[in-house]
Design an enzyme around this catalytic site. Structure first.
Site, PDB file in Angstrom:
ATOM      1  N   LYS A  84       0.848  -1.196   0.000  1.00  0.00           N
ATOM      2  CA  LYS A  84       0.000   0.000   0.000  1.00  0.00           C
ATOM      3  C   LYS A  84       0.880   1.242   0.000  1.00  0.00           C
ATOM      4  O   LYS A  84       1.809   1.353   0.807  1.00  0.00           O
ATOM      5  CB  LYS A  84      -0.902   0.031   1.237  1.00  0.00           C
ATOM      6  CG  LYS A  84      -1.756   1.300   1.308  1.00  0.00           C
ATOM      7  CD  LYS A  84      -2.795   1.217   2.411  1.00  0.00           C
ATOM      8  CE  LYS A  84      -2.339   1.732   3.739  1.00  0.00           C
ATOM      9  NZ  LYS A  84      -2.245   3.192   3.841  1.00  0.00           N
ATOM     10  N   ASP A  97      -3.478   4.417  -2.038  1.00  0.00           N
ATOM     11  CA  ASP A  97      -4.468   4.912  -1.068  1.00  0.00           C
ATOM     12  C   ASP A  97      -4.514   6.434  -1.133  1.00  0.00           C
ATOM     13  O   ASP A  97      -3.962   7.111  -0.271  1.00  0.00           O
ATOM     14  CB  ASP A  97      -4.068   4.415   0.333  1.00  0.00           C
ATOM     15  CG  ASP A  97      -5.136   4.707   1.363  1.00  0.00           C
ATOM     16  OD1 ASP A  97      -6.271   5.046   0.982  1.00  0.00           O
ATOM     17  OD2 ASP A  97      -4.833   4.581   2.564  1.00  0.00           O
ATOM     18  N   LYS A 144      -7.558   8.190  -1.708  1.00  0.00           N
ATOM     19  CA  LYS A 144      -8.886   8.678  -1.267  1.00  0.00           C
ATOM     20  C   LYS A 144      -9.386   9.827  -2.144  1.00  0.00           C
ATOM     21  O   LYS A 144      -9.564  10.956  -1.691  1.00  0.00           O
ATOM     22  CB  LYS A 144      -8.830   9.092   0.201  1.00  0.00           C
ATOM     23  CG  LYS A 144      -8.432   7.948   1.128  1.00  0.00           C
ATOM     24  CD  LYS A 144      -8.571   8.333   2.590  1.00  0.00           C
ATOM     25  CE  LYS A 144      -8.194   7.189   3.519  1.00  0.00           C
ATOM     26  NZ  LYS A 144      -6.761   6.862   3.516  1.00  0.00           N
ATOM     27  N   LEU A 190     -11.639  12.370  -4.265  1.00  0.00           N
ATOM     28  CA  LEU A 190     -12.973  12.988  -4.241  1.00  0.00           C
ATOM     29  C   LEU A 190     -12.888  14.291  -5.025  1.00  0.00           C
ATOM     30  O   LEU A 190     -12.106  15.173  -4.690  1.00  0.00           O
ATOM     31  CB  LEU A 190     -13.426  13.273  -2.806  1.00  0.00           C
ATOM     32  CG  LEU A 190     -14.799  13.932  -2.683  1.00  0.00           C
ATOM     33  CD1 LEU A 190     -15.902  13.057  -3.273  1.00  0.00           C
ATOM     34  CD2 LEU A 190     -15.121  14.242  -1.234  1.00  0.00           C
ATOM     35  N   ASP A 191     -13.694  14.377  -6.101  1.00  0.00           N
ATOM     36  CA  ASP A 191     -13.711  15.598  -6.918  1.00  0.00           C
ATOM     37  C   ASP A 191     -14.928  15.514  -7.824  1.00  0.00           C
ATOM     38  O   ASP A 191     -15.735  14.588  -7.682  1.00  0.00           O
ATOM     39  CB  ASP A 191     -12.395  15.713  -7.722  1.00  0.00           C
ATOM     40  CG  ASP A 191     -12.022  17.170  -7.994  1.00  0.00           C
ATOM     41  OD1 ASP A 191     -12.911  17.933  -8.428  1.00  0.00           O
ATOM     42  OD2 ASP A 191     -10.861  17.547  -7.769  1.00  0.00           O
ATOM     43  N   ILE A 192     -15.076  16.436  -8.750  1.00  0.00           N
ATOM     44  CA  ILE A 192     -16.187  16.334  -9.699  1.00  0.00           C
ATOM     45  C   ILE A 192     -15.980  15.080 -10.550  1.00  0.00           C
ATOM     46  O   ILE A 192     -14.851  14.585 -10.697  1.00  0.00           O
ATOM     47  CB  ILE A 192     -16.318  17.595 -10.587  1.00  0.00           C
ATOM     48  CG1 ILE A 192     -15.052  17.812 -11.416  1.00  0.00           C
ATOM     49  CG2 ILE A 192     -16.633  18.819  -9.734  1.00  0.00           C
ATOM     50  CD1 ILE A 192     -15.216  18.876 -12.491  1.00  0.00           C
ATOM     51  N   ASP A 193     -17.081  14.577 -11.093  1.00  0.00           N
ATOM     52  CA  ASP A 193     -17.046  13.257 -11.738  1.00  0.00           C
ATOM     53  C   ASP A 193     -15.973  13.145 -12.819  1.00  0.00           C
ATOM     54  O   ASP A 193     -15.252  12.152 -12.890  1.00  0.00           O
ATOM     55  CB  ASP A 193     -18.409  12.940 -12.366  1.00  0.00           C
ATOM     56  CG  ASP A 193     -19.474  12.777 -11.296  1.00  0.00           C
ATOM     57  OD1 ASP A 193     -19.146  12.932 -10.101  1.00  0.00           O
ATOM     58  OD2 ASP A 193     -20.621  12.483 -11.663  1.00  0.00           O
ATOM     59  N   ASN A 194     -15.919  14.158 -13.690  1.00  0.00           N
ATOM     60  CA  ASN A 194     -14.978  14.063 -14.803  1.00  0.00           C
ATOM     61  C   ASN A 194     -13.542  13.954 -14.301  1.00  0.00           C
ATOM     62  O   ASN A 194     -12.740  13.179 -14.825  1.00  0.00           O
ATOM     63  CB  ASN A 194     -15.140  15.308 -15.697  1.00  0.00           C
ATOM     64  CG  ASN A 194     -14.244  15.248 -16.907  1.00  0.00           C
ATOM     65  OD1 ASN A 194     -14.351  14.325 -17.711  1.00  0.00           O
ATOM     66  ND2 ASN A 194     -13.330  16.201 -17.010  1.00  0.00           N
ATOM     67  N   THR A 216     -12.096   6.588  10.087  1.00  0.00           N
ATOM     68  CA  THR A 216     -12.250   6.079  11.453  1.00  0.00           C
ATOM     69  C   THR A 216     -11.856   7.133  12.494  1.00  0.00           C
ATOM     70  O   THR A 216     -12.170   6.985  13.661  1.00  0.00           O
ATOM     71  CB  THR A 216     -11.418   4.801  11.681  1.00  0.00           C
ATOM     72  OG1 THR A 216     -10.098   5.058  11.227  1.00  0.00           O
ATOM     73  CG2 THR A 216     -11.998   3.627  10.953  1.00  0.00           C
ATOM     74  N   ARG A 243      -3.057  -6.323  14.350  1.00  0.00           N
ATOM     75  CA  ARG A 243      -1.884  -6.576  15.184  1.00  0.00           C
ATOM     76  C   ARG A 243      -1.757  -8.068  15.427  1.00  0.00           C
ATOM     77  O   ARG A 243      -2.739  -8.711  15.779  1.00  0.00           O
ATOM     78  CB  ARG A 243      -2.011  -5.862  16.540  1.00  0.00           C
ATOM     79  CG  ARG A 243      -1.902  -4.340  16.437  1.00  0.00           C
ATOM     80  CD  ARG A 243      -0.523  -3.914  15.963  1.00  0.00           C
ATOM     81  NE  ARG A 243      -0.413  -2.479  15.746  1.00  0.00           N
ATOM     82  CZ  ARG A 243      -0.637  -1.860  14.582  1.00  0.00           C
ATOM     83  NH1 ARG A 243      -0.988  -2.547  13.526  1.00  0.00           N
ATOM     84  NH2 ARG A 243      -0.479  -0.566  14.474  1.00  0.00           N
ATOM     85  N   GLN A 276      -3.316   2.697  17.318  1.00  0.00           N
ATOM     86  CA  GLN A 276      -4.579   2.105  16.879  1.00  0.00           C
ATOM     87  C   GLN A 276      -5.420   1.800  18.114  1.00  0.00           C
ATOM     88  O   GLN A 276      -4.950   1.166  19.051  1.00  0.00           O
ATOM     89  CB  GLN A 276      -4.332   0.804  16.087  1.00  0.00           C
ATOM     90  CG  GLN A 276      -3.576   0.997  14.781  1.00  0.00           C
ATOM     91  CD  GLN A 276      -4.475   1.490  13.653  1.00  0.00           C
ATOM     92  OE1 GLN A 276      -5.599   1.912  13.866  1.00  0.00           O
ATOM     93  NE2 GLN A 276      -3.945   1.456  12.434  1.00  0.00           N
ATOM     94  N   ARG A 315       3.204  -0.899  10.573  1.00  0.00           N
ATOM     95  CA  ARG A 315       4.257  -0.920  11.599  1.00  0.00           C
ATOM     96  C   ARG A 315       4.658  -2.297  12.103  1.00  0.00           C
ATOM     97  O   ARG A 315       5.864  -2.518  12.299  1.00  0.00           O
ATOM     98  CB  ARG A 315       3.881   0.014  12.756  1.00  0.00           C
ATOM     99  CG  ARG A 315       4.109   1.480  12.393  1.00  0.00           C
ATOM    100  CD  ARG A 315       3.394   2.400  13.331  1.00  0.00           C
ATOM    101  NE  ARG A 315       1.950   2.263  13.189  1.00  0.00           N
ATOM    102  CZ  ARG A 315       1.067   2.954  13.917  1.00  0.00           C
ATOM    103  NH1 ARG A 315       1.489   3.806  14.821  1.00  0.00           N
ATOM    104  NH2 ARG A 315      -0.222   2.792  13.716  1.00  0.00           N
TER     105      ARG A 315
END
Ligand code: C5P
Length: 236
Positions: A37, A65, A67, A69-73, A120, A180, A189, A210
């Site tokens: 990742k 990773d 994440k 998020l924006d306008i569709d195009n 989270t 863990r 965590q 970790r």
């Protein structure tokens, strides 16, 4: 010898500052680890995104990773670029329009789009501050239902995995951090699960950083976690 099936399900978080440290870790882990990742810290460091294509070219799989998020195009074009890098998994925030846009680009390809339901780190007060009049649990549930309809997988804390698996059914990927090994340190965590318990709760893939990358012997730590994962399957 590590169980190949479990190696496909263990994703090691390359939470290191830059490309050089990442390459050294990949070298140390060798064939024990096939899936990595890459998050903000490494992706946005110099050469970070090139590392995605380099790892993919060397036969490793990469979970990017970011994440989105924006306008569709913009989401759709971004996902197309990520596919050209050769990533196997990519996160988007679980807004229905963003999930649909990502799936338009990814459908029929090898890229698994994962939706992040609710970070989270957010609690009820954080959601209220952001303008949501819903409990965390209700919002996670609604977004998991939407992810099922749209066809993405999900990222979930191991503690949420069982409830989310019940909503989405057996097929979608559920990727869980906060893992863990039995007897390991939790660090920051709050709610952790052992590898075996997370798989039993319905996780398809585990993200571990970790306990492996900060271990004195990272490869031995990875092999021990794979052993715990295989053992839980044998016991099932
Ligand atoms: O070191 P540790 O195994 O706790 O790292 C878990 C990885 O999963 C980190 O890269 C962390 O950012 C990520 N993550 C998490 N909890 C979430 C979402 C992502 O720990 N809810």
């Amino acid at each position: 010898m590590a169980d190949d099936d479990m190696r496909e399900r263990l994703i090691v978080g390359l939470d290191v500052p830059g490309r050089e440290a990442a390459e050294a870790m990949v070298e140390r882990l060798g064939d024990a680890v096939t899936f990595y990742k890459i998050g903000y810290q490494l992706a946005y460091s110099k050469g970070g995104l090139e590392l995605v294509s380099d790892l993919a070219a060397s036969g490793k799989r990469v979970f990017l990773d970011l994440k989105l998020l924006d306008i569709d195009n913009t989401v759709e074009k971004g996902v197309e670029s990520v596919m050209r890098l050769g990533a196997s998994m990519l996160t988007v925030h679980a807004y229905p329009h963003a999930m649909r846009a990502a799936m338009r680009a990814a459908r029929g390809s090898d890229l698994t789009v994962l939706a992040v339901t609710v970070l989270t780190s957010l609690d009820e007060a954080g959601l209220a501050e952001a303008g949501y009049e819903m409990s965390v649990e209700a919002l996670v549930r609604r977004r998991a239902e939407q992810a099922r309809e749209i066809g993405t997988g999900l990222v979930a804390s191991a503690a949420e995995a069982r409830a989310i698996r019940a909503i989405v059914g057996p097929d979608p990927a559920i990727v869980t951090p906060g893992i863990r090994p039995a007897g390991g340190e939790a660090g920051d965590q709050k709610r952790v699960m052992t590898p075996g318990d997370a798989l039993a709760a319905g996780a398809s893939h585990l993200v571990v950083a970790r306990p492996i990358v900060a271990a004195s012997e990272p490869k031995a730590a990875a092999l021990a976690i794979l052993e715990e994962m295989s053992g839980s399957r044998r016991a099932a």
